[in-house]
Scaffold this motif. Structure first.
Motif, short mmCIF file in Angstrom:
data_model
loop_
_atom_site.label_atom_id
_atom_site.label_comp_id
_atom_site.label_asym_id
_atom_site.label_seq_id
_atom_site.Cartn_x
_atom_site.Cartn_y
_atom_site.Cartn_z
N LEU A 1 -1.16 -2.31 7.18
CA LEU A 1 -2.29 -1.39 7.13
C LEU A 1 -1.98 -0.04 7.79
CD1 LEU A 1 -5.30 -3.78 7.84
CD2 LEU A 1 -4.62 -2.80 5.65
N VAL B 1 -10.62 2.48 4.34
CA VAL B 1 -10.21 1.28 3.63
C VAL B 1 -11.33 0.25 3.59
CG1 VAL B 1 -8.48 -0.58 3.59
CG2 VAL B 1 -7.86 1.68 4.48
N ILE C 1 -11.60 -3.85 2.63
CA ILE C 1 -10.74 -5.01 2.38
C ILE C 1 -11.59 -6.21 2.00
CG2 ILE C 1 -8.98 -6.56 3.34
CD1 ILE C 1 -8.44 -4.43 5.49
N VAL D 1 -9.08 0.49 -1.59
CA VAL D 1 -9.57 -0.89 -1.63
C VAL D 1 -8.36 -1.80 -1.61
CG1 VAL D 1 -10.70 -2.66 -3.04
CG2 VAL D 1 -11.76 -0.43 -2.75
N TYR D 2 -8.33 -2.72 -0.65
CA TYR D 2 -7.25 -3.70 -0.52
C TYR D 2 -7.85 -5.04 -0.94
CZ TYR D 2 -3.19 -6.03 1.62
OH TYR D 2 -2.04 -6.75 1.85
N THR D 3 -7.31 -5.60 -2.03
CA THR D 3 -7.85 -6.84 -2.55
C THR D 3 -6.73 -7.80 -2.91
OG1 THR D 3 -9.52 -7.75 -4.06
CG2 THR D 3 -8.07 -6.03 -4.96
N PHE E 1 -14.51 -11.77 7.72
CA PHE E 1 -13.16 -11.49 7.25
C PHE E 1 -12.12 -12.13 8.18
CE2 PHE E 1 -9.34 -8.74 7.13
CZ PHE E 1 -8.96 -9.01 5.83
N VAL F 1 -15.11 -4.11 6.35
CA VAL F 1 -14.99 -5.52 5.98
C VAL F 1 -16.31 -6.23 6.26
CG1 VAL F 1 -12.48 -5.70 6.41
CG2 VAL F 1 -14.09 -6.19 8.25
N PHE G 1 0.18 -8.16 8.73
CA PHE G 1 -0.89 -7.53 7.97
C PHE G 1 -1.31 -6.22 8.66
CE2 PHE G 1 -5.51 -7.20 6.90
CZ PHE G 1 -5.37 -6.99 5.54
N ILE H 1 -11.88 0.96 8.73
CA ILE H 1 -11.71 -0.17 7.83
C ILE H 1 -13.07 -0.85 7.71
CG2 ILE H 1 -10.65 -2.44 7.51
CD1 ILE H 1 -8.15 -1.38 8.86
N PRO I 1 0.83 -1.21 0.00
CA PRO I 1 0.00 0.00 0.00
C PRO I 1 0.86 1.25 0.00
CG PRO I 1 -0.06 -1.05 2.15
CD PRO I 1 0.77 -1.93 1.26
N PHE J 1 -7.65 -13.13 8.32
CA PHE J 1 -6.36 -12.79 7.71
C PHE J 1 -5.23 -13.45 8.48
CE2 PHE J 1 -7.46 -9.65 10.86
CZ PHE J 1 -6.28 -9.37 11.52
#
Length: 191
Positions: free
Chosen positions: A104, A16, A18, A48-50, A118, A114, A100, A112, A8, A120
């Motif tokens: 961020l 954000v 995700i 957008v985090y993809t 979600f 989500v 992670f 954020i 990022p 991770f």
């Protein structure tokens, strides 16, 4: 819109969203649109985090609904400022949840967005509760179709496999000729 591969950008603040966003269906559109709306309220960029490929495709071999190029195109239509595309591979899946979270922090999220499910980090060991310990979290409820069934990429894949292009297109919220992976559509609806 700026596209960032694997890392990022450094931002002083952001909002954000995700997720895998495979298909950028109506449910995904809600998550992203809520993030865009909030970023405008704060006058900060939306990120957008993809992932590419999507985790479900990587682990379970699920067919993807859109190419990364089409995914980016549809995300851009929603008014996003930045897209981070994380390469989802062996290295990525072995990251710790702390790694992670550290990543961020570079984009300084005010919020954020989500979905409730979600996860991770290695072995999906990070969850929304852990994320909420570090950031202001906005959980988006599942979006349902008029019949009350949850809209999901898995459901859309099943509809396409059954040749039900019309219902799949409705759940996607985009034109099938412009959106659904052509080879998926051809295999789902052979001539």
């Amino acid at each position: 819109m700026r596209i960032h591969h694997n890392h990022p950008p450094n931002l002083p603040s952001s909002v954000v969203a995700i997720g895998a966003f495979d298909g950028v269906h109506r449910g995904h559109q809600r998550v992203i649109s809520q993030a865009v709306k909030r970023s405008k309220k704060y006058n900060v960029p939306t990120v957008v985090y993809t992932f590419d490929p999507s985790p479900r495709s990587y682990f379970q071999g699920a067919r993807i609904l859109t190419t990364i190029e089409k995914k980016i195109e549809h995300i851009q239509r929603l008014g996003v400022d930045h897209v981070v595309i994380a390469r989802f591979d062996e290295t990525y899946i072995n990251r710790t949840p702390a790694s992670f979270i550290d990543e961020l922090t570079n984009i300084s999220p005010l919020e954020i967005h989500v979905g409730r499910d979600f996860r991770f980090g290695k072995n999906r060991s990070g969850d929304v509760d852990l994320l909420a310990e570090h950031f202001q979290l906005q959980l988006t409820e599942s979006v349902c179709c008029p019949g009350g069934t949850i809209i999901s990429s898995t459901r859309i894949r099943n509809l396409l496999s059954q040749g039900n292009i019309q219902e799949a297109t409705f759940l996607l919220g985009w034109s099938s000729s412009n959106f659904v992976s052509q080879d998926f559509a051809y295999q789902s609806n052979p001539s």
